[in-house]
Design a protein around this motif. Structure first.
Motif, mmCIF file in Angstrom:
data_model
loop_
_atom_site.group_PDB
_atom_site.id
_atom_site.type_symbol
_atom_site.label_atom_id
_atom_site.label_comp_id
_atom_site.label_asym_id
_atom_site.label_seq_id
_atom_site.Cartn_x
_atom_site.Cartn_y
_atom_site.Cartn_z
ATOM 1 N N ALA A 142 0.833 -1.205 0.000
ATOM 2 C CA ALA A 142 0.000 0.000 0.000
ATOM 3 C C ALA A 142 0.868 1.255 0.000
ATOM 4 C CB ALA A 142 -0.929 -0.010 1.215
ATOM 5 N N CYS A 143 1.915 1.255 0.816
ATOM 6 C CA CYS A 143 2.844 2.399 0.842
ATOM 7 C C CYS A 143 3.486 2.617 -0.525
ATOM 8 C CB CYS A 143 3.929 2.167 1.894
ATOM 9 S SG CYS A 143 3.349 2.222 3.603
ATOM 10 N N ALA A 144 3.925 1.528 -1.131
ATOM 11 C CA ALA A 144 4.567 1.624 -2.445
ATOM 12 C C ALA A 144 3.599 2.157 -3.496
ATOM 13 C CB ALA A 144 5.094 0.250 -2.867
ATOM 14 N N GLY A 145 2.360 1.679 -3.454
ATOM 15 C CA GLY A 145 1.369 2.124 -4.422
ATOM 16 C C GLY A 145 1.041 3.596 -4.300
ATOM 17 N N ILE A 146 0.904 4.081 -3.069
ATOM 18 C CA ILE A 146 0.579 5.494 -2.838
ATOM 19 C C ILE A 146 1.710 6.391 -3.339
ATOM 20 C CG2 ILE A 146 0.225 7.239 -1.053
ATOM 21 C CD1 ILE A 146 -1.250 5.074 0.561
ATOM 22 N N ILE A 147 2.946 6.017 -3.031
ATOM 23 C CA ILE A 147 4.104 6.816 -3.454
ATOM 24 C C ILE A 147 4.198 6.862 -4.973
ATOM 25 C CG2 ILE A 147 6.632 6.924 -3.456
ATOM 26 C CD1 ILE A 147 6.526 5.685 -0.624
ATOM 27 N N ALA A 148 4.092 5.694 -5.608
ATOM 28 C CA ALA A 148 4.216 5.623 -7.063
ATOM 29 C C ALA A 148 3.061 6.343 -7.766
ATOM 30 C CB ALA A 148 4.281 4.162 -7.515
ATOM 31 N N MET A 149 1.846 6.162 -7.271
ATOM 32 C CA MET A 149 0.678 6.810 -7.877
ATOM 33 C C MET A 149 0.782 8.327 -7.795
ATOM 34 S SD MET A 149 -2.336 6.883 -9.301
ATOM 35 C CE MET A 149 -2.914 5.188 -9.264
ATOM 36 N N ILE A 201 -7.070 5.807 -2.791
ATOM 37 C CA ILE A 201 -7.837 4.839 -2.008
ATOM 38 C C ILE A 201 -7.840 3.484 -2.713
ATOM 39 C CG2 ILE A 201 -10.138 4.267 -1.131
ATOM 40 C CD1 ILE A 201 -10.607 7.260 -0.750
ATOM 41 N N GLY A 202 -7.975 3.514 -4.043
ATOM 42 C CA GLY A 202 -7.999 2.274 -4.797
ATOM 43 C C GLY A 202 -6.663 1.571 -4.855
ATOM 44 N N VAL A 203 -5.582 2.327 -4.810
ATOM 45 C CA VAL A 203 -4.256 1.738 -4.937
ATOM 46 C C VAL A 203 -3.863 0.978 -3.667
ATOM 47 C CG1 VAL A 203 -2.622 3.465 -4.020
ATOM 48 C CG2 VAL A 203 -2.094 2.260 -6.140
ATOM 49 N N ILE A 204 -4.472 1.307 -2.553
ATOM 50 C CA ILE A 204 -4.146 0.623 -1.292
ATOM 51 C C ILE A 204 -4.493 -0.860 -1.372
ATOM 52 C CG2 ILE A 204 -4.715 0.465 1.165
ATOM 53 C CD1 ILE A 204 -4.927 3.528 1.179
ATOM 54 N N PRO A 205 -5.770 -1.223 -1.692
ATOM 55 C CA PRO A 205 -6.038 -2.663 -1.826
ATOM 56 C C PRO A 205 -5.432 -3.269 -3.089
ATOM 57 C CG PRO A 205 -7.994 -1.406 -2.405
ATOM 58 C CD PRO A 205 -6.996 -0.429 -1.851
ATOM 59 N N TYR A 206 -5.344 -2.476 -4.171
ATOM 60 C CA TYR A 206 -4.873 -3.024 -5.445
ATOM 61 C C TYR A 206 -3.397 -3.424 -5.381
ATOM 62 C CZ TYR A 206 -3.793 -3.392 -10.407
ATOM 63 O OH TYR A 206 -3.366 -3.846 -11.633
ATOM 64 N N VAL A 207 -2.528 -2.445 -5.156
ATOM 65 C CA VAL A 207 -1.091 -2.746 -5.105
ATOM 66 C C VAL A 207 -0.765 -3.559 -3.858
ATOM 67 C CG1 VAL A 207 1.227 -1.753 -5.052
ATOM 68 C CG2 VAL A 207 -0.552 -0.665 -6.421
ATOM 69 N N ALA A 245 -0.665 -13.946 -11.656
ATOM 70 C CA ALA A 245 -2.017 -13.882 -12.206
ATOM 71 C C ALA A 245 -3.058 -13.888 -11.097
ATOM 72 C CB ALA A 245 -2.241 -15.065 -13.152
ATOM 73 N N ALA A 246 -2.864 -14.741 -10.102
ATOM 74 C CA ALA A 246 -3.795 -14.795 -8.966
ATOM 75 C C ALA A 246 -3.790 -13.472 -8.206
ATOM 76 C CB ALA A 246 -3.418 -15.946 -8.037
ATOM 77 N N ALA A 247 -2.609 -12.922 -7.998
ATOM 78 C CA ALA A 247 -2.488 -11.650 -7.285
ATOM 79 C C ALA A 247 -3.200 -10.526 -8.036
ATOM 80 C CB ALA A 247 -1.014 -11.301 -7.091
ATOM 81 N N GLY A 248 -2.998 -10.466 -9.336
ATOM 82 C CA GLY A 248 -3.623 -9.419 -10.136
ATOM 83 C C GLY A 248 -5.134 -9.529 -10.168
ATOM 84 N N THR A 249 -5.640 -10.737 -10.268
ATOM 85 C CA THR A 249 -7.090 -10.955 -10.308
ATOM 86 C C THR A 249 -7.762 -10.487 -9.027
ATOM 87 O OG1 THR A 249 -6.807 -12.866 -11.775
ATOM 88 C CG2 THR A 249 -8.897 -12.683 -10.583
ATOM 89 N N ILE A 250 -7.203 -10.854 -7.894
ATOM 90 C CA ILE A 250 -7.785 -10.465 -6.600
ATOM 91 C C ILE A 250 -7.709 -8.959 -6.393
ATOM 92 C CG2 ILE A 250 -7.540 -10.669 -4.095
ATOM 93 C CD1 ILE A 250 -6.521 -13.544 -4.589
ATOM 94 N N GLY A 251 -6.541 -8.378 -6.658
ATOM 95 C CA GLY A 251 -6.347 -6.949 -6.424
ATOM 96 C C GLY A 251 -7.237 -6.077 -7.277
ATOM 97 N N GLN A 252 -7.336 -6.371 -8.579
ATOM 98 C CA GLN A 252 -8.108 -5.504 -9.465
ATOM 99 C C GLN A 252 -9.608 -5.652 -9.235
ATOM 100 O OE1 GLN A 252 -9.862 -6.162 -12.731
ATOM 101 N NE2 GLN A 252 -10.127 -8.292 -12.160
#
Length: 345
Positions: A142-149, A201-207, A245-252
């Motif tokens: 989540a930290c990584a996603g917020i920084i990158a986004m 907000i979306g990047v927290i659960p996604y990434v 693939a499993a990780a991407g499916t759940i996150g998105q």
């Protein structure tokens, strides 16, 4: 006798790093290699699924009273018929210009956040052998996603507009820099961050879920070794692709409604977009949003709850290989560059 100058080559520095002694030049080289690996992973994964990425955005923002794109296969055929091969990759240059630094920052930030969180966790528990739990990996992701986004959001905003425009649009953005300057001039600097809140907000659960599920699945497979998938404490590329693939499916799936709202908020203020319209008893009028909650409310009110998942099918088809390719490419490139530490380490 004058003291001899000690020359430490990269192999010796790598050995020192494994022993806990890191020289400044080795640390800098490792950082650069990590950023390069992350950038390459992002560029390769996004280019591979660029047609599906464009179709997803077109489905998200199309006028519900004038349907042009009615599914994955039909949508791709329509783009091919009306815009040709280049139409399938429209906006991909801008997308890569955004995703390469975004991916580089994201993977590097995850590594650093993981190290920091693990250090605090070991200090709190008093167990120097403690490892990251799935929940802690979720936090690091989540930290990584917020920084990158946050670092690359303006490029994502204009990429969405470039992707949506067609040959018949009255006004054309000629490229990323032209789009950035035009939005700044006509709509002001705040326009570059339209939709930022639902994105964060979306990047927290996604990434967060992407990293947590991918790393936890790998750990479980290595420890339990079902079906003999592990050889010499390593997973094959195919197995790692399946984990990604499993990780991407759940996150998105969890974060997708926020992505729809973000994209719609980004289109507000652009008169030449294929604006979403709604009937209000007096005719059809373009929708305007005062904020994220208002965008959710109006989308559900005028189009139903299902509108929050418009474009989910092509997005699912895109995300599964995209996330998988990104994770595996990152690790493979780091192996090629000779970086000792992987994200799961």
């Amino acid at each position: 006798m004058a003291s001899e100058t000690k020359v430490v080559n990269l192999a010796e520095e790598a050995k020192l790093a494994r022993e806990g002694v890191t020289t400044p030049s080795y640390a800098f080289t490792t950082i650069c290699k990590s950023l390069v690996a992350g950038g390459v992973a992002g560029g390769v994964s996004r280019t591979a699924v660029a047609p599906l990425e464009r179709l997803k955005i077109l489905l998200q923002v199309q006028n519900p009273h004038s349907i042009k794109y009615n599914g994955t296969i039909q949508g791709l055929k329509y783009i091919w018929r009306t815009e040709g091969f280049r139409g399938l990759f429209k906006g991909n240059g801008t997308n890569c210009a955004r995703i390469v630094p975004n991916s580089a920052v994201k993977f590097f930030s995850y590594e650093q956040a993981s190290k920091g969180i693990l250090h605090l966790y070991r200090k709190q528990t008093g167990n120097e052998d403690a490892q990251l739990t799935p929940l802690l990996r979720l936090g690091a992701g989540a930290c990584a996603g917020i920084i990158a986004m946050s670092a690359t959001y303006p490029m994502d905003m204009v990429r969405g507009r470039i992707t949506v425009q067609t040959e018949k649009s009255p006004y054309q953005y000629r490229g990323m820099f032209h789009a950035l300057s035009t939005v700044l001039r006509e709509e002001g600097p705040r326009a570059l961050y339209k939709g930022w809140l639902p994105s964060v907000i979306g990047v927290i659960p996604y990434v967060g879920l992407n990293f947590a599920v991918y790393e936890s699945l790998k750990d479980w497979l290595i420890k339990s070794n079902p079906l003999g998938l592990v050889q010499d404490s390593e997973l094959s590329v195919t197995t790692r692709l399946a984990c990604g693939a499993a990780a991407g499916t759940i996150g998105q799936t969890v974060a997708y409604p926020l992505d729809v709202i973000r994209r719609r908020m980004q289109m507000v203020g652009w008169n030449h977009a294929a604006s979403v319209v709604a009937g209000d008893g007096r005719g059809k009028v373009p929708l305007e949003y005062t904020g994220m909650v208002d965008a959710f409310r109006k989308t559900v009110r005028y189009e139903g709850f299902g509108a929050l998942y418009k474009g989910l099918v092509p997005n699912s088809v895109k995300v599964v290989p995209s996330i998988a390719i990104a994770f595996v490419t990152y690790e493979v490139v780091k192996d090629i560059l000779g970086v000792e530490i992987r994200i799961s380490d």
